[in-house]
Design a protein around this motif. Structure first.
Motif, PDB file in Angstrom:
ATOM      1  N   ARG A  30       8.463  12.224  -0.961  1.00  0.00           N
ATOM      2  CA  ARG A  30       9.453  11.524  -0.146  1.00  0.00           C
ATOM      3  C   ARG A  30       8.815  10.196   0.238  1.00  0.00           C
ATOM      4  N   PHE A  31       9.560   9.119   0.098  1.00  0.00           N
ATOM      5  CA  PHE A  31       9.014   7.806   0.434  1.00  0.00           C
ATOM      6  C   PHE A  31       9.957   7.100   1.393  1.00  0.00           C
ATOM      7  N   CYS A  32       9.387   6.613   2.484  1.00  0.00           N
ATOM      8  CA  CYS A  32      10.128   5.847   3.481  1.00  0.00           C
ATOM      9  C   CYS A  32       9.456   4.492   3.648  1.00  0.00           C
ATOM     10  N   ALA A  33      10.225   3.431   3.456  1.00  0.00           N
ATOM     11  CA  ALA A  33       9.745   2.071   3.678  1.00  0.00           C
ATOM     12  C   ALA A  33      10.941   1.192   3.996  1.00  0.00           C
ATOM     13  N   PRO A  34      10.787   0.260   4.927  1.00  0.00           N
ATOM     14  CA  PRO A  34      11.919  -0.608   5.226  1.00  0.00           C
ATOM     15  C   PRO A  34      12.072  -1.712   4.190  1.00  0.00           C
ATOM     16  N   LEU A  35      13.308  -2.054   3.917  1.00  0.00           N
ATOM     17  CA  LEU A  35      13.628  -3.232   3.116  1.00  0.00           C
ATOM     18  C   LEU A  35      14.311  -4.234   4.031  1.00  0.00           C
ATOM     19  N   GLY A  36      14.193  -5.507   3.677  1.00  0.00           N
ATOM     20  CA  GLY A  36      14.702  -6.550   4.553  1.00  0.00           C
ATOM     21  C   GLY A  36      16.146  -6.934   4.279  1.00  0.00           C
ATOM     22  N   ASN A  37      16.570  -8.004   4.943  1.00  0.00           N
ATOM     23  CA  ASN A  37      17.938  -8.476   4.844  1.00  0.00           C
ATOM     24  C   ASN A  37      18.129  -9.532   3.755  1.00  0.00           C
ATOM     25  N   ASP A  38      17.123  -9.750   2.936  1.00  0.00           N
ATOM     26  CA  ASP A  38      17.227 -10.677   1.810  1.00  0.00           C
ATOM     27  C   ASP A  38      17.641  -9.865   0.584  1.00  0.00           C
ATOM     28  N   ASP A  39      18.905  -9.943   0.227  1.00  0.00           N
ATOM     29  CA  ASP A  39      19.480  -9.017  -0.748  1.00  0.00           C
ATOM     30  C   ASP A  39      18.777  -9.041  -2.105  1.00  0.00           C
ATOM     31  N   LYS A  68       0.818  -1.208   0.000  1.00  0.00           N
ATOM     32  CA  LYS A  68       0.000   0.000   0.000  1.00  0.00           C
ATOM     33  C   LYS A  68       0.858   1.268   0.000  1.00  0.00           C
ATOM     34  N   GLY A  69       1.907   1.285   0.810  1.00  0.00           N
ATOM     35  CA  GLY A  69       2.766   2.458   0.854  1.00  0.00           C
ATOM     36  C   GLY A  69       3.429   2.730  -0.480  1.00  0.00           C
ATOM     37  N   LEU A  70       4.039   1.695  -1.062  1.00  0.00           N
ATOM     38  CA  LEU A  70       4.696   1.842  -2.356  1.00  0.00           C
ATOM     39  C   LEU A  70       3.696   2.299  -3.418  1.00  0.00           C
ATOM     40  N   ASN A  71       2.532   1.665  -3.462  1.00  0.00           N
ATOM     41  CA  ASN A  71       1.536   2.027  -4.477  1.00  0.00           C
ATOM     42  C   ASN A  71       1.103   3.477  -4.340  1.00  0.00           C
ATOM     43  N   GLN A  72       0.853   3.929  -3.112  1.00  0.00           N
ATOM     44  CA  GLN A  72       0.407   5.307  -2.914  1.00  0.00           C
ATOM     45  C   GLN A  72       1.510   6.305  -3.267  1.00  0.00           C
ATOM     46  N   ALA A  73       2.748   5.979  -2.920  1.00  0.00           N
ATOM     47  CA  ALA A  73       3.866   6.868  -3.242  1.00  0.00           C
ATOM     48  C   ALA A  73       4.068   6.964  -4.753  1.00  0.00           C
ATOM     49  N   VAL A  74       3.971   5.840  -5.447  1.00  0.00           N
ATOM     50  CA  VAL A  74       4.145   5.831  -6.897  1.00  0.00           C
ATOM     51  C   VAL A  74       3.059   6.667  -7.579  1.00  0.00           C
ATOM     52  N   VAL A  75       1.818   6.497  -7.155  1.00  0.00           N
ATOM     53  CA  VAL A  75       0.731   7.270  -7.763  1.00  0.00           C
ATOM     54  C   VAL A  75       0.955   8.767  -7.547  1.00  0.00           C
ATOM     55  N   LEU A 105      15.099   4.208   2.818  1.00  0.00           N
ATOM     56  CA  LEU A 105      14.815   2.775   2.811  1.00  0.00           C
ATOM     57  C   LEU A 105      15.688   2.069   3.841  1.00  0.00           C
ATOM     58  N   PRO A 106      15.357   2.199   5.129  1.00  0.00           N
ATOM     59  CA  PRO A 106      16.173   1.535   6.141  1.00  0.00           C
ATOM     60  C   PRO A 106      16.170   0.020   5.930  1.00  0.00           C
ATOM     61  N   ARG A 107      17.323  -0.604   6.113  1.00  0.00           N
ATOM     62  CA  ARG A 107      17.422  -2.066   6.010  1.00  0.00           C
ATOM     63  C   ARG A 107      17.254  -2.641   7.413  1.00  0.00           C
ATOM     64  N   LEU A 108      16.290  -3.540   7.550  1.00  0.00           N
ATOM     65  CA  LEU A 108      15.980  -4.140   8.851  1.00  0.00           C
ATOM     66  C   LEU A 108      16.258  -5.643   8.805  1.00  0.00           C
ATOM     67  N   PRO A 109      16.488  -6.270   9.971  1.00  0.00           N
ATOM     68  CA  PRO A 109      16.871  -7.681  10.014  1.00  0.00           C
ATOM     69  C   PRO A 109      15.682  -8.638   9.911  1.00  0.00           C
ATOM     70  N   TYR A 110      14.872  -8.441   8.889  1.00  0.00           N
ATOM     71  CA  TYR A 110      13.707  -9.291   8.622  1.00  0.00           C
ATOM     72  C   TYR A 110      13.631  -9.511   7.119  1.00  0.00           C
ATOM     73  N   PRO A 111      12.879 -10.499   6.670  1.00  0.00           N
ATOM     74  CA  PRO A 111      12.671 -10.627   5.229  1.00  0.00           C
ATOM     75  C   PRO A 111      11.874  -9.424   4.703  1.00  0.00           C
ATOM     76  N   THR A 112      12.180  -9.024   3.481  1.00  0.00           N
ATOM     77  CA  THR A 112      11.400  -7.972   2.832  1.00  0.00           C
ATOM     78  C   THR A 112       9.940  -8.419   2.765  1.00  0.00           C
ATOM     79  N   SER A 155       7.788  -4.204   7.817  1.00  0.00           N
ATOM     80  CA  SER A 155       7.153  -2.900   8.027  1.00  0.00           C
ATOM     81  C   SER A 155       6.703  -2.726   9.477  1.00  0.00           C
ATOM     82  N   LEU A 156       6.299  -3.800  10.127  1.00  0.00           N
ATOM     83  CA  LEU A 156       5.919  -3.694  11.543  1.00  0.00           C
ATOM     84  C   LEU A 156       7.110  -3.359  12.437  1.00  0.00           C
TER      85      LEU A 156
END
Length: 195
Positions: free
Chosen positions: A56-65, A40-47, A85-92, A114-115
């Motif tokens: 400006r778009f902020c969303a976390p990306l995971g540790n799965d390269d 939802k965040g990505l879709n709204q930012a793109v539109v 795009l902070p990288r967090l220690p979870y899967p994207t 995201s949580l």
């Protein structure tokens, strides 16, 4: 010029066309499987960016390269004014979409990444907010993070827009911090029954 700040999720959508939703314990064969950037965040930012907004778009990306790199490449091509795009220690994050022939869909997302986004992770996106800017959030973030972002945005004079999906039963107190709430019929009914 007003800016649009979107803080939320970015993930991969795994889409299956199904003749109907499966019954409990049932396995169905899906068709027309697809995989694309979403959330939802990505879709709204793109539109907002494609409509000419300074986004400006902020969303976390995971540790799965591999998945994170796929999303990063997509986002870098969208013409955002800024990406955080902070990288967090979870899967994207990803979502499984089951789409009926009518176009109606059901979506399931684990949303661990995201949580886990914290207010300090998102705060750089709120720097130098001013009156007239718009901050847009969805229900994919933890309620404490969402509440802190909404309060910070309002204290800096920005307008706040909140899409409470996925819906949390205890989201009602956040509605008071929003200039606008965007809800589909399911979320609107849930909010209406609890307010």
């Amino acid at each position: 010029m007003s800016r649009v700040v979107v803080i939320g999720n970015a993930g991969l959508d795994l889409q299956l066309a199904v003749p109907r939703l499966p019954l409990p314990g049932e396995t169905l064969i899906g068709r027309a499987a697809g995989r694309a950037p979403g959330g939802k965040g990505l879709n709204q930012a793109v539109v907002a960016a494609r409509c000419g907004g300074e986004v400006r778009f902020c969303a976390p990306l995971g540790n799965d390269d591999a998945d994170a790199a796929l999303l990063l490449g997509y986002l870098e091509r969208e013409g955002f004014a800024e990406l955080h795009l902070p990288r967090l220690p979870y899967p994207t994050d990803f979502s499984l979409l089951m789409v009926l022939p009518s176009g109606e869909n059901s979506i399931v997302s684990p949303s661990a990444c995201s949580l886990a986004l914290s207010f300090p992770d998102a705060e750089p996106t709120l720097s130098d907010l001013r009156e007239g800017d718009v901050v847009l959030l969805q229900g994919n973030l933890a309620l404490a993070t969402t509440g802190a972002i909404l309060a910070a945005a309002r204290s800096r004079g920005a307008s706040t827009v909140f899409n409470p999906a996925p819906f949390w039963p205890v989201v009602e107190p956040l509605v008071g911090h929003c200039n606008l709430v965007i809800a589909n019929r399911v979320e609107a009914a849930a909010l209406g029954s609890s307010l």
